[in-house]
Write a protein that holds these residues in place. Structure first.
Motif, short mmCIF file in Angstrom:
data_model
loop_
_atom_site.label_atom_id
_atom_site.label_comp_id
_atom_site.label_asym_id
_atom_site.label_seq_id
_atom_site.Cartn_x
_atom_site.Cartn_y
_atom_site.Cartn_z
N ILE A 5 42.47 -22.44 107.33
CA ILE A 5 43.39 -21.30 107.31
C ILE A 5 43.16 -20.48 106.05
CG2 ILE A 5 45.82 -20.59 107.24
CD1 ILE A 5 46.51 -22.97 108.95
N LEU A 18 50.94 -17.61 114.21
CA LEU A 18 50.95 -17.66 112.76
C LEU A 18 51.98 -16.64 112.30
CD1 LEU A 18 47.10 -17.60 112.06
CD2 LEU A 18 48.59 -19.61 112.13
N PHE A 72 47.23 -28.60 113.43
CA PHE A 72 47.07 -28.02 112.09
C PHE A 72 45.91 -28.66 111.34
CE2 PHE A 72 48.67 -25.51 108.68
CZ PHE A 72 48.49 -26.26 107.52
N VAL A 123 49.18 -20.05 120.34
CA VAL A 123 48.99 -20.13 118.89
C VAL A 123 49.80 -19.03 118.22
CG1 VAL A 123 47.32 -20.03 117.03
CG2 VAL A 123 46.68 -21.06 119.22
N SER A 156 52.51 -22.13 111.02
CA SER A 156 51.73 -22.16 112.25
C SER A 156 52.42 -22.99 113.33
CB SER A 156 50.34 -22.74 111.99
OG SER A 156 50.44 -24.12 111.65
N ALA A 197 43.55 -18.25 111.13
CA ALA A 197 43.23 -19.66 111.36
C ALA A 197 42.06 -19.79 112.33
CB ALA A 197 44.45 -20.39 111.92
N SER A 228 53.02 -27.82 108.68
CA SER A 228 52.03 -26.95 109.33
C SER A 228 52.07 -25.55 108.71
CB SER A 228 52.28 -26.87 110.84
OG SER A 228 52.14 -28.14 111.44
N THR A 229 52.13 -25.51 107.41
CA THR A 229 52.31 -24.26 106.68
C THR A 229 51.31 -24.18 105.53
OG1 THR A 229 54.65 -24.14 107.26
CG2 THR A 229 53.93 -22.85 105.35
N CYS A 268 52.57 -19.05 105.47
CA CYS A 268 52.01 -18.88 106.82
C CYS A 268 52.40 -20.11 107.62
CB CYS A 268 50.51 -18.70 106.77
SG CYS A 268 49.72 -18.70 108.40
#
Length: 128
Positions: free
Chosen positions: A34, A4, A29, A2, A24, A98, A77-78, A22
């Motif tokens: 988060i 971030l 996700f 994982v 990821s 997260a 995924s942000t 951020c």
């Protein structure tokens, strides 16, 4: 693994704006809430904002309500945190956090050592 990765911090004058990102990886996700915490040396971490895994609910600390907005882009995924009307008291290191399980804590602004993942932090400095 994982990961971030925060970006977007910097130096800004009071009243200015910044947008933190951020990004990821290594997580599903859609399964994770988060949020953002911030910390000033010598003070406790403060939960600033959070967005649920569905994006349907958000949390803001009273100190940032009306000035900060959290949003997510599932395709990237942000998670983003738009920070407007920044004040010197917003100066801190901002961390992306997260977790898929401790959502009540994360999206209630409560710190937990059990949170699944933390970013490395990004410095935000607001000058008066």
């Amino acid at each position: 693994e994982v990961q971030l990765v925060e970006s977007g911090g910097g130096l800004v004058q009071a009243g200015g704006s910044l947008r933190l990102s951020c990004a990821s990886s290594g997580i599903t996700f859609d399964d994770y809430a988060i949020g953002w915490f911030r910390q000033v040396p010598g003070k406790e971490r403060e939960g600033v904002s959070c967005i649920s895994s569905s994006g349907g609910s958000t949390y803001y600390a009273d100190s940032v309500k009306g000035r900060f907005t959290i949003s997510s882009d599932n395709a990237k995924s942000t998670v983003y945190q738009q920070m407007n009307n920044l004040k010197p008291e917003d100066t801190a290191v901002y961390y992306c956090v997260a977790d898929p399980i401790n959502v009540a804590a994360l999206c209630g602004g409560y710190y937990s050592s059990a949170f699944a993942a933390w970013g490395q932090g990004t410095q935000v400095t607001v000058s008066s």
